[in-house]
Design an enzyme around this catalytic site. Structure first.
Site, mmCIF file in Angstrom:
data_model
loop_
_atom_site.group_PDB
_atom_site.id
_atom_site.type_symbol
_atom_site.label_atom_id
_atom_site.label_comp_id
_atom_site.label_asym_id
_atom_site.label_seq_id
_atom_site.Cartn_x
_atom_site.Cartn_y
_atom_site.Cartn_z
ATOM 1 N N THR A 1 0.826 -1.199 0.000
ATOM 2 C CA THR A 1 0.000 0.000 0.000
ATOM 3 C C THR A 1 0.863 1.253 0.000
ATOM 4 O OG1 THR A 1 -1.747 -1.185 1.171
ATOM 5 C CG2 THR A 1 -1.850 1.211 1.224
ATOM 6 N N ARG B 1 11.162 29.588 0.651
ATOM 7 C CA ARG B 1 11.484 30.505 -0.429
ATOM 8 C C ARG B 1 12.708 31.311 -0.043
ATOM 9 N NH1 ARG B 1 6.075 33.713 -1.403
ATOM 10 N NH2 ARG B 1 7.282 34.830 -2.975
ATOM 11 N N HIS B 2 13.245 32.013 -1.018
ATOM 12 C CA HIS B 2 14.309 32.978 -0.724
ATOM 13 C C HIS B 2 13.750 34.031 0.232
ATOM 14 C CE1 HIS B 2 11.898 35.606 -3.224
ATOM 15 N NE2 HIS B 2 11.751 34.557 -4.010
ATOM 16 N N ASN C 1 10.101 41.875 -4.847
ATOM 17 C CA ASN C 1 8.929 41.539 -4.026
ATOM 18 C C ASN C 1 8.367 42.821 -3.431
ATOM 19 O OD1 ASN C 1 10.375 38.485 -2.702
ATOM 20 N ND2 ASN C 1 8.814 38.703 -4.282
ATOM 21 N N ARG D 1 18.563 35.720 -5.484
ATOM 22 C CA ARG D 1 17.910 35.811 -4.178
ATOM 23 C C ARG D 1 17.949 34.521 -3.363
ATOM 24 N NH1 ARG D 1 14.538 36.225 -8.525
ATOM 25 N NH2 ARG D 1 12.442 35.307 -8.550
ATOM 26 N N GLU E 1 12.697 30.226 -10.736
ATOM 27 C CA GLU E 1 11.280 30.577 -10.700
ATOM 28 C C GLU E 1 10.653 30.459 -12.091
ATOM 29 O OE1 GLU E 1 8.783 30.375 -9.293
ATOM 30 O OE2 GLU E 1 7.953 32.171 -8.375
ATOM 31 N N TYR F 1 2.728 26.430 -15.137
ATOM 32 C CA TYR F 1 2.962 25.533 -13.997
ATOM 33 C C TYR F 1 3.204 24.114 -14.504
ATOM 34 C CZ TYR F 1 2.055 28.639 -10.046
ATOM 35 O OH TYR F 1 2.158 29.622 -9.082
ATOM 36 N N HIS G 1 11.483 29.228 -4.954
ATOM 37 C CA HIS G 1 10.611 30.353 -5.275
ATOM 38 C C HIS G 1 9.150 29.944 -5.115
ATOM 39 C CE1 HIS G 1 14.137 32.338 -7.209
ATOM 40 N NE2 HIS G 1 14.469 31.105 -7.467
#
Lengths: 499, 473
Positions: free
Chosen positions: A63, A266-267, A273, A316, A336, A376, A401
């Site tokens: 399983t 993340r960075h 940002n 970054r 990214e 994506y 990222h």
């Protein structure tokens, strides 16, 4: 109120049956090609549904393998589902009494078992034909040649390929560990105390042992299978038929069960940002640098054995890793998502300069590809070698990222394509993933360094003619009520659905 | 005020656009590493095992070619060659008789000489993988190798080929043994007879790798040319990749056709990259390609394109199903997309010069390098190995990378391979290599090949930089 229409002459992409096709020339009649003619960024693996059939005594990890493999295949875009016979049994029987049900001389029980096994096969057929499934994993002991014969005949009749995965293990420690981890907490043993459960379970295994006929190199040489010995120290692979089976074998040969943790982060907050701009390759802001320090302290505090640190090629993440003072590896694959023409823009600017793109992205964020950029879906494809290597490794910290982290997280937490692009991966938060039983335990550590919020929620209303004003403050702090972004929509009627 | 003292300053390497910390802190170079296939400091020794004519050399050469292509410095050491250098003239199979003392001595010496060169390659010459190609059919011989590896800190991975199918063995002998230096002065029948006796010499003392006795070794046993595999104790990433590769290759005869899209509108203008459609001549080529493919009568041909308009338009003219691979997209020229070489020289003279200095590793700003391309194309190569007849319609840089894999070209040669428009390359695996047939479909097109100019210095004059730019409108 402004209504935007997609120009019909737009030939960059066409919206075909719910998916974004790229450069699909409509002249060629769709009927000429197989149903799933190139819907993604890579070719189809097989046109023929495949049944993966598990084989092995109880507590051999069937399983575990079924669920893990299914999670992997779904993540790489192959619709897969597990059919666990234990669950079918529980639905039919409602309560589990004891091991006597599994005695090979229990005629009554045998009849019931054959019946629900047959139901499972019917459900598999339905999954393939009605639900466009590509792979079905039949998770059961399948320990006799007779039972496997039934399955093979069924598959032959229907035109499905069959691939067996057998797990052979005679290490009593492993079996005991398995039993403790997953069996004792199963619904079957709700009303048992631990010791009684263990005794009953061992008797259950004995019921199967007598009639167990393992896959044989000689007698089963015409079948396609992999035999896994002692949790991966040895493999016997026979007659791999096609690409998907080759990928399955490769995956199975790379996974392990050694306890470990994977840290995703993340960075630190970057200069872009702060400006509310996406993409780019800037350095850390002062808050970001604070985070890097805090991350170093956190990692030291965790006292992790042989930690590997991975970053992307972007400034970054590297700056963040630098603060740790330990060796790290740079992976281009961890970069990214490429926003193409929208790189370094704010969402407001994208809305102003590419309104139709902006709307399309909200309609199918997973498959939407930025012009001259990525989707994506492309990211997942790009990250597959990273996942494979994560499976091979033990303790790893991945500094990456937002979009990348969403993809990796979706793999570990078995999130669908619909959910993936909206997973919350805020800045300055470390996620610690620890494999546990059949899944993954997640611990979230917010390192108390303020940062902007870069998360855009799924738009709430996708109905026609719904217009809202775009407003998103670039300086929304984590913890404060985040302003819901609003987007422009346009009349779906102006989409000319081309078939 | 930002506290910058804790994070080292990063500078971007101008060639590869990789961010590295500027020297100072005293942390060693190795501190920061790029993700490479072979992340281990420990070199690997791959040891083939098997009777003669079981495909050991075929596997060795192919595996070496693959590893070098994915940037793992690999070299094969064929003991047979060492023997030929030692014993200038091969007389007969008698040399291999197990009771031939003299023969045994020489063979052992050759093996040790080869191991010595292996040590030099892995320790002094920066090699990461060495393939020790010999029969290694006795446990005793394998013990010697294991001791040698342990002494030198090498990991060992055995690749055993077991085959009893007489057809396969006969075919092997015909394909590679008869043409080998040992049998140049022999007629076919005698050569085959002698070789069969040679195999016999090994058979009696052959101790195959055993599941039980050798359970602590790392190995893959390939049975009947890939029908079945036994894999034991894969230790690390590179061994895992090697196993995956070995399990995907086959020897069924087939051909791979490589070509570029038809001439595009941007091609005519001398601009690189972009996503334009075919020119009039490009469309003619697409038609001609359709006719050519039909005339070749290829069984079960698969057609692959990139996701760029020009390759897809080319495939459309064939009138058969095709698959689009994003991985086959042309190299991303980043900020230089859709520029002419003259414009690149004008706007980014430094970049232009750096590219000429190391075209393989040079990465366009916000773009890719050939090195990145190879990594991107690895799944394509893996699938090409699995497939049989395939036509790949791609782009110049992509085609160069694929061609370099099949023809074993170095990283230096790769970016300058000639892949002209409107020309199809037919690659057919043959013996230990690949036969190439070039078919020009007689439709005119611009030349897009830019040779390396003699002056690659940053200080060069624009004329010197643009010397080798091909003509365009």
């Amino acid at each position: 109120m402004i209504i935007y229409k997609i120009p019909l002459s737009s030939h960059k992409f066409q919206y075909i049956s719910g998916k974004f096709q790229i450069w699909n020339i409509s002249k060629i009649p769709q009927t000429k090609f197989p149903e799933n003619f190139r819907k993604s960024s890579r070719p189809q693996f097989t046109n023929c549904p495949t049944m993966i059939v598990m084989v092995g005594l109880p507590a051999r990890g069937k399983t575990y393998i079924s669920k893990k493999l299914t999670r992997y295949l779904n993540w790489i875009g192959v619709p897969t589902q597990v059919f666990n016979l234990g669950q079918y049994r529980r639905e039919v029987l409602q309560t589990y009494k004891n091991y006597e049900f599994f005695r090979p001389d229990n005629e009554e029980a045998m009849k019931i078992r054959r019946a629900y096994a047959s139901n499972a096969l019917k459900d598999i057929a339905s999954y393939f034909t009605k639900e466009q499934g590509q792979v079905a994993v039949l998770d059961a002991t399948n320990t006799t040649r007779e039972r496997r014969g039934v399955i093979i005949n069924f598959a032959k009749e229907k035109g499905y390929k069959v691939f067996f995965i057998e797990s052979v293990c005679d290490d009593p420690e492993i079996i005991e560990a398995n039993t403790m981890q997953v069996k004792l907490s199963s619904p079957d043993y709700e009303n048992y105390d631990k010791e009684e459960a263990l005794v009953d379970f061992l008797k259950r295994i004995d019921c199967y042992k007598m009639s167990y006929v393992p896959l044989d190199e000689e007698k089963d040489r015409h079948l396609s299978f992999i035999k896994i010995f002692n949790v991966g120290s040895r493999y016997l692979v026979n007659r791999v038929q096609d690409h998907i089976q080759s990928r399955i074998v490769y995956y199975l040969m790379n996974i392990h069960v050694t306890p470990r943790s994977i840290y995703l982060s993340r960075h630190g907050e970057s200069e872009l940002n702060l400006l509310g701009r996406i993409g780019g390759d800037t350095g850390l802001s002062s808050q970001g640098q604070k985070y890097a320090k805090a991350l170093a302290e956190f990692i030291r505090g965790q006292s992790i054995k042989d930690l590997k640190v991975w970053t992307s090629h972007m400034k970054r993440t590297i700056q963040t890793a630098e603060a740790l003072g330990v060796p790290y590896e740079q992976w281009k694959a961890l970069n990214e998502i490429d926003a193409g023409v929208c790189e370094e823009m704010t969402y407001e600017e994208i809305q102003a300069t590419h309104p139709e793109e902006f709307a399309l992205r909200d309609q199918d964020k997973y498959r939407y590809r930025y012009p001259k950029g990525e989707s994506y879906e492309d990211l997942v494809h790009r990250l597959e070698p990273v996942i494979m290597e994560l499976e091979r490794q033990e303790n790893v910290l991945v500094i990456c990222h937002q979009a990348v982290m969403r993809c990796l997280l979706a793999y570990f937490l078995d999130k669908s394509e619909d959910d993936l692009p909206y997973l919350k991966c805020p800045l300055h938060t470390v996620l610690k993933l620890t494999p546990l039983a059949y899944g993954c335990k997640v611990e979230s550590f917010y390192l108390n360094i303020q940062a902007v919020n870069t998360h855009r929620d799924r738009p709430t209303d996708m109905s026609i003619c719904f217009h809202l004003r775009l407003s998103r403050s670039a300086n929304t702090k984590v913890g404060s009520k985040s302003l819901r972004p609003h987007v422009f929509f346009f009349l779906l009627k102006t989409f000319n659905v081309m078939i | 005020v930002a506290d910058t003292t804790l994070t080292r300053e990063l500078t971007q390497n101008p060639l590869k656009k990789i961010w590295v910390p500027s020297s100072t802190n005293g942390l060693p170079e190795r501190y920061i590493s790029q993700r490479k296939v072979c992340m281990t400091n420990c070199p690997t020794l791959i040891v083939t095992v098997g009777l003669p004519a079981r495909g050991k050399t075929y596997i060795s050469k192919k595996l070496t070619r693959y590893l070098n292509w994915i940037d793992v410095p690999t070299k094969e050491f064929n003991v047979g060659q060492y023997r030929r250098e030692c014993v200038k003239i091969y007389k007969s199979f008698e040399f291999f008789r197990p009771d031939n003392e003299e023969g045994l001595k020489i063979r052992k010496q050759c093996a040790l000489a080869a191991l010595n060169d292996v040590r030099q390659f892995l320790t002094d010459e920066g090699g990461q993988v060495a393939v020790f190609d010999a029969t290694n059919t006795t446990r005793e011989r394998r013990e010697t190798i294991l001791r040698f590896a342990e002494q030198n800190g090498f990991k060992v991975f055995f690749v055993e080929s077991v085959c009893e199918d007489p057809d396969v063995i006969a075919e092997n002998i015909v394909q590679v043994k008869l043409g080998c230096p040992d049998y140049t002065h022999c007629n076919t029948e005698d050569a085959v007879a002698d070789f069969m006796k040679r195999i016999k010499c090994y058979e009696n003392s052959y101790q195959p790798l055993d599941e039980e006795l050798d359970r602590d070794l790392s190995f893959i046993k390939i049975i009947d040319v890939g029908r079945r595999y036994l894999v034991n104790r894969v230790q690390d990433h590179i061994q895992s990749r090697i196993v995956y590769y070995l399990m995907n290759i086959h020897i069924t005869p087939r051909s791979i056709y490589l070509c570029r899209h038809g001439e595009s509108d941007l091609n005519i203008k001398g601009r690189i990259g972009g996503d334009s459609g075919l020119s009039a001549r490009g469309k003619e080529f697409a038609k001609a390609l359709g006719q050519f493919i039909q005339s070749q009568n290829i069984r079960d041909l698969k057609v692959w394109t990139s996701q760029m308009k020009r390759t897809i338009q080319t495939a459309e003219a064939l009138g058969v199903p095709y698959e689009q691979w994003k991985a086959l997209n042309e190299i991303d020229a980043g900020v230089c997309e859709e520029l002419m070489y003259e414009e690149i020289q004008q706007k980014y003279p430094l970049e232009f010069a750096l590219r000429d200095q190391d075209k393989y590793r040079y990465r366009y700003p916000k773009g890719e390098s050939y090195e990145d391309l190879v990594q991107r194309l690895e799944p394509v190569i893996m699938e090409l190995e699995r497939q049989e007849n395939v036509l790949v319609i791609c782009h110049q840089a992509v085609m160069r990378c694929l061609l370099a894999y099949f023809l074993d070209k170095t990283a230096e040669e790769l970016p300058y391979l000639k892949c002209a428009l409107h020309t199809v390359l037919k690659l057919t695996p043959m013996a230990y290599g690949c036969k190439v047939e070039s078919v020009c479909l007689n439709v005119d097109a611009v030349n897009t090949h830019r040779d390396r100019p003699s002056n690659v210095d940053v200080s060069r004059l624009p004329e010197e930089a643009l010397l080798t730019v091909p003509d365009h409108h």
